[in-house]
Design an enzyme around this catalytic site. Structure first.
Site, mmCIF file in Angstrom:
data_model
loop_
_atom_site.group_PDB
_atom_site.id
_atom_site.type_symbol
_atom_site.label_atom_id
_atom_site.label_comp_id
_atom_site.label_asym_id
_atom_site.label_seq_id
_atom_site.Cartn_x
_atom_site.Cartn_y
_atom_site.Cartn_z
ATOM 1 N N CYS A 273 0.786 -1.243 0.000
ATOM 2 C CA CYS A 273 0.000 0.000 0.000
ATOM 3 C C CYS A 273 0.819 1.295 0.000
ATOM 4 C CB CYS A 273 -0.925 0.013 1.209
ATOM 5 S SG CYS A 273 -1.989 -1.427 1.242
HETATM 6 C C1 UGA Z 1 -1.255 0.022 5.721
HETATM 7 C C2 UGA Z 1 -2.027 0.893 6.717
HETATM 8 O O1 UGA Z 1 -1.475 0.754 8.023
HETATM 9 C C3 UGA Z 1 -3.504 0.497 6.753
HETATM 10 O O2 UGA Z 1 -4.236 1.376 7.603
HETATM 11 C C4 UGA Z 1 -4.076 0.588 5.330
HETATM 12 O O3 UGA Z 1 -5.433 0.207 5.296
HETATM 13 C C5 UGA Z 1 -3.279 -0.328 4.424
HETATM 14 O O4 UGA Z 1 -1.893 0.083 4.436
HETATM 15 C C6 UGA Z 1 -3.857 -0.222 3.044
HETATM 16 O O5 UGA Z 1 -3.865 0.872 2.472
HETATM 17 O O6 UGA Z 1 -4.442 -1.191 2.567
HETATM 18 P P1 UGA Z 1 -0.148 -2.427 5.830
HETATM 19 O O7 UGA Z 1 0.443 -2.095 4.500
HETATM 20 O O8 UGA Z 1 -0.803 -3.737 6.046
HETATM 21 O O9 UGA Z 1 -1.262 -1.311 6.222
HETATM 22 O O10 UGA Z 1 1.043 -2.386 6.864
HETATM 23 P P2 UGA Z 1 1.567 -1.407 8.028
HETATM 24 O O11 UGA Z 1 1.410 -2.096 9.315
HETATM 25 O O12 UGA Z 1 1.005 -0.063 7.904
HETATM 26 O O13 UGA Z 1 3.126 -1.363 7.697
HETATM 27 C C7 UGA Z 1 3.631 -0.803 6.490
HETATM 28 C C8 UGA Z 1 5.149 -0.802 6.521
HETATM 29 O O14 UGA Z 1 5.628 0.186 7.434
HETATM 30 C C9 UGA Z 1 5.787 -2.124 6.954
HETATM 31 O O15 UGA Z 1 6.900 -2.379 6.138
HETATM 32 C C10 UGA Z 1 6.213 -1.865 8.379
HETATM 33 O O16 UGA Z 1 7.317 -2.639 8.785
HETATM 34 C C11 UGA Z 1 6.572 -0.386 8.325
HETATM 35 N N1 UGA Z 1 6.477 0.295 9.630
HETATM 36 C C12 UGA Z 1 5.263 0.481 10.210
HETATM 37 C C13 UGA Z 1 7.624 0.749 10.235
HETATM 38 O O17 UGA Z 1 8.758 0.584 9.708
HETATM 39 N N2 UGA Z 1 7.520 1.394 11.422
HETATM 40 C C14 UGA Z 1 6.322 1.609 12.037
HETATM 41 O O18 UGA Z 1 6.303 2.243 13.129
HETATM 42 C C15 UGA Z 1 5.169 1.131 11.420
#
Ligand code: UGA
Length: 469
Positions: A273
């Protein structure tokens, strides 16, 4: 929501991917009768036999329990869907297309097919775009297609937007207990029907226009990704000055206006995403004559973070040619088997390019990573080995890189260190606690932590003679 109450409408789901299935089962769980259609017969067969086609926490259990209740029904044609469901959600994929744009062909085709099926249907129907689409798409693309194909006007066909905020690994929880419900429509009838569909969900609803609702989705993902990139930028400060990024962002996030979530520095964001949405957001902004600087900077920092990780690995391990490196965790984050946009790809590519022999392990995503790696890399495929156990992955390694924070890696037993030639880990998530390392002979270099955890001695600015107030 205001206005006359509507009897509970039946719900339709067109496109049963991760988001479609989680939404369908959440509606069914709240008492709605749900009809689901997917173009792929294997997905339909799997759902009918009560087997979830996707791996996602809690999904299998919910599919079975809702299946027993008999409110979740799989249909074989779009015609049946249009006939049976009064409120139909388009949950079709909108993957990355050319030049950062989203690829709208599946949504276009789906809207056309549904519109044709609706031509035969009597009674009011509401079609709701749940797929992630750039602001303006529902009104300028989906609605005209539906109207043309169905021959229906607003009196018998409503069109609305209702973006989703589900996060992989916690999709079921997010679908059952959303923090907010964002709906975009242009008339009261659509809002009333959506209120009836969402009755019983424990969240406040925001009623907006369709393009505003679509904008909320992009603004949310941009803001979350911005927080991650910001934390990654701060991690370079703590590395340079000495200090720990978690201590700094912990104090930063204690300010309620900022908040503690999404400030965990790491190898950069991945997943299906953030990158896709931010690129599409920047492109859509340009069409409107807006410069999306925050989104651009967020993407740039994310790209730089990959280079930064490569530097950190080389600084730690020295020349990589001929060395054996184990990469632990290749999913884009722990808790999922999804490898889309995983930072593991550029990290492994960088290692292979520098002449290292690489072994990778992941508790869930190994097969997906292998498939994608072999598709991408062709001739270099042999330079990477795919290990089924952590010990196999670490055996003889000069260095391990912890890329995803799976709980399986965090209790590092002494035999893992013993299996390595040099017990040295670059921990990109600061996940290995000091207690896990005690007595294991392991040396850990963590992203975002200044060398050896020592604080740099700051030279105080040449002090002017203190003035008394
Ligand atoms: C993300 C959003 O969090 C959701 O709210 C949204 O609905 C979704 O995209 C979408 O548009 O469908 P997602 O891609 O499943 O969800 O994953 P996240 O948990 O947001 O993580 C995204 C990336 O950021 C991962 O690589 C994670 O490791 C990284 N991340 C996240 C960090 O490096 N640090 C953080 O503090 C949080």
């Amino acid at each position: 929501m205001t206005g006359r109450p509507t009897s509970t409408p039946t719900v339709g789901i067109m496109g049963v991917g991760y988001m479609g299935i989680a939404s369908a089962l959440a509606f069914s769980h709240r008492g709605r009768r749900v009809f689901a259609y997917d173009v792929n017969p294997r997905v339909r067969a799997s759902l009918r036999s009560g087997r979830s086609p996707y791996r996602e926490e809690g999904l299998q259990e919910l599919l079975q329990s809702e299946g027993r209740r008999g409110r979740f029904v799989v249909v074989d044609t779009v015609g049946e869907l249009a006939e049976s469901a009064r409120c139909i959600f388009l949950c079709l994929p909108t993957p990355a297309g050319r030049g950062g744009r989203i690829h709208l062909a599946p949504l276009r085709a789906g809207a056309r097919e549904l519109g044709r099926a609706l031509r035969e249907v009597r009674g009011y129907r509401l079609v709701v775009v749940k797929s992630t689409v750039v602001p303006g798409t529902t009104e300028s693309l989906v609605e005209p297609i539906l109207r043309r194909a169905s021959g229906k006007g607003p009196e018998s066909l409503g069109v609305a937007s209702n973006p989703e905020f589900l996060s992989e690994g916690r999709m079921v929880q997010d679908a059952l207990y959303p923090e907010r419900i964002v709906v975009g429509a242009n008339d009261g009838r659509c809002f009333r029907m959506l209120a009836a569909v969402y009755r019983g969900f424990p969240a406040a609803t925001r009623e907006l226009s369709p393009s505003e609702a679509e904008l909320v989705k992009y603004a949310s993902n941009t803001f979350l990704a911005l927080k991650v990139s910001f934390a990654n930028e701060i991690s370079r400060w703590t590395e340079a000055l000495g200090g720990n990024v978690d201590d700094v962002v912990g104090a930063l996030g204690a300010d309620r206006r900022i908040g503690p979530s999404f400030l965990k520095a790491g190898p950069g964001f991945g997943g299906s995403c953030f990158e896709k949405d931010l690129r599409a957001f920047v492109g859509r902004a340009a069409q409107l004559g807006i410069r999306a600087r925050a989104a651009e900077a967020t993407l740039a920092i994310n790209r730089e973070q990959t280079d930064h990780v490569s530097d950190l690995i080389s600084r730690t391990a020295g020349p990589l040619r001929g060395k054996s490196v184990a990469v632990l965790g290749v999913a884009f984050k722990a808790g999922t088997d999804d490898v889309r946009e995983s930072r593991a790809f550029p990290i492994v590519e960088g290692l292979v390019h520098a002449g290292a022999r690489v072994r990778v392990h992941d508790p869930a995503a190994l097969a997906n990573f292998r498939r994608e790696w072999e598709r991408r890399s062709g001739t270099t495929a042999r330079s990477v080995k795919f290990s089924r156990s952590v010990v196999d992955c670490l055996r003889g390694a000069d260095l391990a890189v912890l890329q995803a924070e799976w709980p399986e890696y965090l209790d590092w037993p002494a035999r893992w260190s013993e299996a390595m030639r040099t017990p040295l880990v670059v921990d990109l998530r600061r996940a290995l606690s000091p207690s896990a390392r005690e007595g294991t002979g392991l040396r850990v270099v963590s992203l975002g932590v200044g060398r050896d955890g020592r604080r740099a001695t700051l030279t105080p600015p040449k002090a002017a003679t203190p003035r008394r107030p």
